[in-house]
Design a protein around this motif. Structure first.
Motif, PDB file in Angstrom:
ATOM      1  N   ASP A  47      59.874  19.811  26.291  1.00  0.00           N
ATOM      2  CA  ASP A  47      59.064  21.045  27.214  1.00  0.00           C
ATOM      3  C   ASP A  47      60.137  21.871  27.124  1.00  0.00           C
ATOM      4  OD1 ASP A  47      57.319  19.267  27.783  1.00  0.00           O
ATOM      5  OD2 ASP A  47      58.374  18.531  29.141  1.00  0.00           O
ATOM      6  N   TYR A  50      53.420  23.605  24.174  1.00  0.00           N
ATOM      7  CA  TYR A  50      51.477  23.583  24.248  1.00  0.00           C
ATOM      8  C   TYR A  50      51.217  22.480  22.757  1.00  0.00           C
ATOM      9  CZ  TYR A  50      51.043  27.450  26.715  1.00  0.00           C
ATOM     10  OH  TYR A  50      51.419  28.680  27.723  1.00  0.00           O
ATOM     11  N   GLU A  51      50.178  21.556  23.087  1.00  0.00           N
ATOM     12  CA  GLU A  51      49.868  21.106  22.423  1.00  0.00           C
ATOM     13  C   GLU A  51      48.482  20.585  21.604  1.00  0.00           C
ATOM     14  OE1 GLU A  51      52.425  16.778  21.652  1.00  0.00           O
ATOM     15  OE2 GLU A  51      51.883  16.982  23.815  1.00  0.00           O
ATOM     16  N   ARG A  65      47.335  20.447  25.421  1.00  0.00           N
ATOM     17  CA  ARG A  65      47.491  19.783  26.447  1.00  0.00           C
ATOM     18  C   ARG A  65      48.872  20.539  26.669  1.00  0.00           C
ATOM     19  NH1 ARG A  65      48.325  13.867  25.847  1.00  0.00           N
ATOM     20  NH2 ARG A  65      45.908  13.569  26.054  1.00  0.00           N
ATOM     21  N   LYS A  66      49.411  20.771  28.358  1.00  0.00           N
ATOM     22  CA  LYS A  66      51.062  21.484  28.169  1.00  0.00           C
ATOM     23  C   LYS A  66      51.708  20.629  28.201  1.00  0.00           C
ATOM     24  CE  LYS A  66      52.773  25.282  31.192  1.00  0.00           C
ATOM     25  NZ  LYS A  66      52.880  26.422  31.630  1.00  0.00           N
ATOM     26  N   ASN A  67      52.578  20.433  28.042  1.00  0.00           N
ATOM     27  CA  ASN A  67      54.383  20.044  28.489  1.00  0.00           C
ATOM     28  C   ASN A  67      54.595  18.102  28.401  1.00  0.00           C
ATOM     29  OD1 ASN A  67      55.777  22.705  28.528  1.00  0.00           O
ATOM     30  ND2 ASN A  67      55.336  22.175  31.019  1.00  0.00           N
ATOM     31  N   ARG A  68      53.240  17.608  27.155  1.00  0.00           N
ATOM     32  CA  ARG A  68      52.492  16.423  26.878  1.00  0.00           C
ATOM     33  C   ARG A  68      52.447  15.726  28.199  1.00  0.00           C
ATOM     34  NH1 ARG A  68      58.483  15.456  24.643  1.00  0.00           N
ATOM     35  NH2 ARG A  68      59.108  16.809  26.361  1.00  0.00           N
ATOM     36  N   THR A  69      51.479  16.287  29.257  1.00  0.00           N
ATOM     37  CA  THR A  69      51.354  15.669  30.660  1.00  0.00           C
ATOM     38  C   THR A  69      49.382  15.653  30.489  1.00  0.00           C
ATOM     39  OG1 THR A  69      53.441  16.551  31.835  1.00  0.00           O
ATOM     40  CG2 THR A  69      51.707  16.112  33.071  1.00  0.00           C
ATOM     41  N   LYS A  70      49.318  14.771  30.904  1.00  0.00           N
ATOM     42  CA  LYS A  70      47.854  14.244  31.244  1.00  0.00           C
ATOM     43  C   LYS A  70      47.350  15.508  33.270  1.00  0.00           C
ATOM     44  CE  LYS A  70      46.662  10.854  27.965  1.00  0.00           C
ATOM     45  NZ  LYS A  70      45.875   9.759  28.137  1.00  0.00           N
ATOM     46  N   ASP A  72      44.846  16.996  30.264  1.00  0.00           N
ATOM     47  CA  ASP A  72      44.799  18.307  29.637  1.00  0.00           C
ATOM     48  C   ASP A  72      44.008  19.124  30.024  1.00  0.00           C
ATOM     49  OD1 ASP A  72      45.610  16.455  27.144  1.00  0.00           O
ATOM     50  OD2 ASP A  72      43.683  15.233  27.325  1.00  0.00           O
TER      51      ASP A  72
END
Length: 446
Positions: A47, A50-51, A65-70, A72
């Motif tokens: 972090d 973005y993914e 997705r931002k910062n590998r966090t749900k 989305d």
């Protein structure tokens, strides 16, 4: 345009990272499902980032997705968006607090996320997983088609320059604007209008407010791409042919009195068009070399074509171009590095483990940088703003102005720096400072 990167990814959720620039990434992928991309400031999975997941959930849905966090931050149903038997093309663009994803050849995005705390993007990572392997072709420009319709397709822009390749019979229209709307203020360039006989710069879509008009018979063609380089700042707007060192097609002073956050393109009056667009300066070799692994690049044989090799810590690849001498007679090499939204040429000092670049009145050391390799060229004496047509474009300022490689003799050294035409000087990094010279040598490629 830089050569594309081609690679295969295994069924393994580990990103392969590559440098990107200028606010956009164009790619094609062949996979049955789950083509994943990461956009981040460093070439690591960390972090902030973005993914973009294309064809996830058994090729039924795509998300940002931002910062590998749900949860989305954006998602949409995309049944069968990927195919294991053919390449499918996409683009990702970012800027003005927005990241967007779209299909190749289509201006409208199918995924969009507006972020109040944006991530600086210098690298893209790609991988596949969840039972999928993939093949990728990655570029860093965008390709679009425009119909015969007087409506602009708008895209965000993060630099002060565009390199545009256009193929069409006439009426290549380009607009610069602070808003994603066809309203004032707006600056338009109509290239090959009036049945491909004339070109103009005009303000606010007003034919009575033309700032420049030139005869340009057959300037564009339906059979081949024509290259235009467009650069703007508070001083004005310049349109050149064939690139940043090409002939000036038309120009206007003091016409950009507003911030430019979007560019628009369209064709009309009986014309359709094909476009290839890159933000900023189109540089030789940019994006052709992956950021890792470095060892693979260092063993590549010389090609005879100028290219930039990503290295760090004082490493010098084979066929590196020596451009100067230090005070002890040790060689200095031509390098460049990213800094404050610019790509700046400078001097690589192997014993110091860095590339020094001149910026903001200071000598800035960079431990991660690129080294120019395989370039056949020579040095030409210059002064002030007179730049030879064959001068090698090595970078761009934070405003999108092309930067060239220069050198001067200074305190017993032959030191490499940047030539900025609008300033009329060569800046060198030396002794912790940025030193300016009006008389200098500039690097010319053969």
């Amino acid at each position: 345009m830089a050569a594309p990167i081609e690679l295969d990814t295994a069924d393994k959720l580990e990103y392969n990272f590559y440098p990107v620039s200028n606010g956009m990434c164009q790619f094609r992928v062949r996979a049955p499902n789950d083509a994943h991309l990461a956009f981040c400031s460093e070439a690591v999975e960390a972090d902030p980032m973005y993914e973009v997941f294309l064809g996830g959930w058994k090729n039924t849905k795509s998300v940002i997705r931002k910062n590998r966090t749900k949860p989305d931050v954006a998602e949409t149903e995309t049944p069968d968006i990927l195919n294991d038997g053919e390449f499918r093309g996409f683009w990702v663009r970012w800027g003005d607090n927005t990241i967007m994803v779209g299909h190749e050849g289509q201006a409208a995005a199918f995924l969009t996320y507006e972020d109040t705390e944006t991530v600086p993007i210098n690298y893209v990572g790609v991988c596949t997983g969840w039972g999928a392997c993939g093949s990728w072709i990655i570029e860093d420009d965008i390709k679009l088609e425009t119909p015969d319709k007087l409506n602009y397709n708008f895209n965000p822009i993060t630099s002060g320059a565009l390199t545009v390749q256009f193929k069409g019979p006439s009426n290549c229209h380009i607009a610069l604007t602070p808003q994603k709307l066809e309203i004032k203020p707006i600056c338009e360039m109509i290239i090959g209008g009036w049945n491909n006989t004339a070109s103009v710069i005009r303000l606010d879509m007003d034919k009575n407010n033309e700032l420049a008009k030139v005869e340009t018979k057959n300037i564009v063609s339906n059979d081949k791409f024509t290259i235009f380089y467009i650069h703007w700042s508070k001083k004005g707007l310049v349109v050149r042919l064939d690139g940043p060192s090409g002939l000036i097609l038309m120009q206007a002073e003091n016409c950009i009195k507003f911030p430019v956050y979007f560019f628009g393109i369209r064709t009309a009056w009986g014309a359709t068009g094909s476009w290839k667009i890159k933000q900023g300066v189109q540089m030789i070799g940019k994006g052709t070399q992956p950021s890792a692994p470095v060892a693979a690049m260092l063993t590549s044989p010389g090609s005879g074509v100028p290219n930039w090799v990503v290295v760090n810590g004082g490493e010098i690849p084979p066929n590196a171009v020596q451009g100067g001498l230090d005070i002890d007679g040790a060689p200095l090499y031509i390098g460049r590095a990213n800094h404050e939204g610019a790509v700046i040429p400078g001097k690589v000092v192997p014993t110091h483990g860095v590339c020094y670049i001149p910026w903001g009145g200071a000598e800035n050391p960079k431990s991660e940088y690129e080294v120019l390799c395989d370039a056949n060229g020579h040095w030409v004496a210059c002064s002030g703003t007179e730049i030879p047509g064959q001068a090698f474009v090595a970078g761009s300022s934070e405003d999108g102005e092309p930067l060239f490689v220069g050198r001067v003799t200074h305190e017993g050294t032959q030191t490499i720096g940047k030539v900025q035409q609008s300033h009329g000087v060569c800046y060198i990094p030396f002794g912790g400072e940025e030193v300016a010279y009006t008389d200098y040598e500039i690097f010319i490629t053969q």
